[in-house]
Design a protein around this motif. Structure first.
Motif, PDB file in Angstrom:
ATOM      1  N   CYS A   1       4.680  -0.104   5.901  1.00 37.88           N
ATOM      2  CA  CYS A   1       5.358   0.332   4.767  1.00 37.88           C
ATOM      3  C   CYS A   1       6.129   1.550   5.054  1.00 37.88           C
ATOM      4  O   CYS A   1       7.244   1.814   4.430  1.00 37.88           O
ATOM      5  CB  CYS A   1       4.386   0.851   3.428  1.00 37.88           C
ATOM      6  SG  CYS A   1       3.328  -0.713   2.976  1.00 37.88           S
TER       7      CYS A   1
ATOM      8  N   CYS B   1       0.677  -1.125   0.022  1.00 40.48           N
ATOM      9  CA  CYS B   1       0.019   0.039  -0.084  1.00 40.48           C
ATOM     10  C   CYS B   1       0.812   1.390   0.048  1.00 40.48           C
ATOM     11  O   CYS B   1       0.471   2.273  -0.545  1.00 40.48           O
ATOM     12  CB  CYS B   1      -1.013   0.055   1.253  1.00 40.48           C
ATOM     13  SG  CYS B   1      -0.318   0.406   2.905  1.00 40.48           S
ATOM     14  N   GLY B   2       2.135   1.315   0.583  1.00 43.96           N
ATOM     15  CA  GLY B   2       2.907   2.348   0.565  1.00 43.96           C
ATOM     16  C   GLY B   2       2.659   3.228   1.666  1.00 43.96           C
ATOM     17  O   GLY B   2       3.560   4.327   1.901  1.00 43.96           O
ATOM     18  N   THR B   3       1.520   3.255   2.279  1.00 46.73           N
ATOM     19  CA  THR B   3       1.037   4.254   3.389  1.00 46.73           C
ATOM     20  C   THR B   3       0.913   3.832   4.956  1.00 46.73           C
ATOM     21  O   THR B   3       0.924   4.639   5.652  1.00 46.73           O
ATOM     22  CB  THR B   3      -0.010   4.948   2.776  1.00 46.73           C
ATOM     23  OG1 THR B   3      -1.233   4.046   2.907  1.00 46.73           O
ATOM     24  CG2 THR B   3       0.118   5.873   1.693  1.00 46.73           C
ATOM     25  N   CYS B   4       0.803   2.564   4.885  1.00 42.71           N
ATOM     26  CA  CYS B   4       0.574   2.120   6.419  1.00 42.71           C
ATOM     27  C   CYS B   4       1.911   2.194   7.311  1.00 42.71           C
ATOM     28  O   CYS B   4       2.958   2.391   6.655  1.00 42.71           O
ATOM     29  CB  CYS B   4       0.043   0.574   6.404  1.00 42.71           C
ATOM     30  SG  CYS B   4       1.492  -0.533   5.944  1.00 42.71           S
TER      31      CYS B   4
ATOM     32  N   CYS C   1       3.205  -5.199   5.359  1.00 41.41           N
ATOM     33  CA  CYS C   1       2.012  -4.135   4.861  1.00 41.41           C
ATOM     34  C   CYS C   1       0.675  -4.606   5.577  1.00 41.41           C
ATOM     35  O   CYS C   1       0.178  -5.689   5.442  1.00 41.41           O
ATOM     36  CB  CYS C   1       1.816  -4.047   3.313  1.00 41.41           C
ATOM     37  SG  CYS C   1       0.405  -2.987   2.850  1.00 41.41           S
ATOM     38  N   HIS C   2      -0.092  -3.577   6.179  1.00 39.71           N
ATOM     39  CA  HIS C   2      -1.192  -4.073   6.741  1.00 39.71           C
ATOM     40  C   HIS C   2      -2.683  -4.345   5.850  1.00 39.71           C
ATOM     41  O   HIS C   2      -3.130  -5.091   6.292  1.00 39.71           O
ATOM     42  CB  HIS C   2      -1.703  -2.782   7.386  1.00 39.71           C
ATOM     43  CG  HIS C   2      -1.161  -2.629   8.573  1.00 39.71           C
ATOM     44  ND1 HIS C   2      -1.224  -1.299   9.627  1.00 39.71           N
ATOM     45  CD2 HIS C   2      -0.032  -3.170   9.500  1.00 39.71           C
ATOM     46  CE1 HIS C   2      -0.546  -1.406  10.722  1.00 39.71           C
ATOM     47  NE2 HIS C   2       0.303  -2.490  10.570  1.00 39.71           N
TER      48      HIS C   2
HETATM   49 ZN    ZN Z   1       1.293  -0.913   3.846  1.00 37.87          ZN
END
Ligand code: ZN
Ligand code: ZN
Length: 288
Positions: free
Chosen positions: A41, A35-38, A49-50
């Protein structure tokens, strides 16, 4: 899992790609997106990653919803961020298993602070275990292999271990009690963690990397000696890149047997019999 760690050569780049050019040797691990944002990450642990990382093989592409096919393909389209430059000097076939098996043992070795003087034991000498021994030795740890029998002693010593302790050697097992700062258990079959916990030193850690199912633990086995139980799996982008650099510096690759992809059934049959030292690599060039 076949097809989830592979190496190759860049044949084409997207317009936004800056890190790679056509012809570059490249490696891909078992995740190709997240996701790049959790928080995971953000911490550089895309593997945790969540919203679950996109698996390289058998995953669902986050953009177009298609099923990822991993290394079982003539070509693979991957985000620049999840491709790694394959350092010169690392054999592409023997380096492929570093991308999942290698980083799976690398992350706990690093996070548990293994370095010169650390006492490390590695249980099991398969794909994960043999890389754990090589990496622990290169990090400067006094490394021991734990095995069911004496059969793998020569193999263990060749990989750089100081010793192999066989579970059948009850006197040696008893003498090794509380003897290791870190025990990496890479055995994939279900088994009782108690004998390995007994070998963990005070404030040390038993890290379970092989069997990922339910286990039963006597809390008293943790209480006496303030022992810790942990696990790890795969690696984030940062650790993967770091591990590849370390392997290039120390000349570490996996022990592999390379087969043409047409012989995949031979590989799978032999894997089922545990007849491999220590990883099969399929060469897909016969597809052309
Ligand atoms: Zn993530
Ligand atoms: Zn793997």
């Amino acid at each position: 899992m076949p097809g989830h760690e592979f190496t190759g050569v860049v044949t084409e780049t997207g317009s936004g790609v800056t890190a790679f050019s056509v012809g570059d040797p490249v490696a891909v691990g078992n995740i190709v997106d997240s996701c790049g944002t959790c928080p995971m990450c953000e911490a550089g642990q895309e593997n945790f990653c969540h919203s679950f990382p996109t698996l390289t093989y058998g995953g669902t592409d986050r953009r177009d919803g298609s099923t990822t096919l991993g290394g079982f393909s003539r070509e693979y389209v991957v985000r620049e961020a999840f491709a790694y430059a394959l350092p010169a000097g690392l054999d592409p076939a023997a380096a492929a298993p570093l991308l999942c098996a290698g980083v799976t043992v690398w992350e706990p070795l690093r996070s548990l602070g293994v370095g010169p003087g650390s006492r490390v034991a590695v249980a099991g000498l398969g794909g994960l275990g043999h890389l754990a021994v090589k990496l622990a030795v290169a990090l400067g740890a006094e490394t021991t292999v734990l095995s069911r029998t004496e059969a793998k002693r020569e193999d263990a010593l060749r990989l750089g271990a100081r010793e192999l302790i066989a579970a059948t050697d009850t006197a040696r097992m008893a003498a090794a009690r509380d003897g290791f700062d870190v025990v990496l258990d890479t055995i994939s079959a279900p088994h009782d963690p108690a004998p390995h916990l007994r070998l963990v030193a005070m404030d040390g850690t038993l890290c379970l990397l092989g069997h990922l199912g339910r286990i039963t633990v006597e809390v008293m086995d943790l209480l006496v000696g303030r022992k810790r139980l942990g696990s790890a799996g795969s690696g984030g982008r940062r650790a993967t890149a770091e591990m590849l650099r370390f392997c290039a510096e120390h000349g570490i690759t996996a022990d592999v047997e390379v087969l043409p992809s047409a012989r995949i059934h031979t590989a799978l049959d032999r894997l089922a019999r545990d007849d491999v030292r220590h990883r099969f690599v399929l060469d897909m060039s016969d597809l052309d």
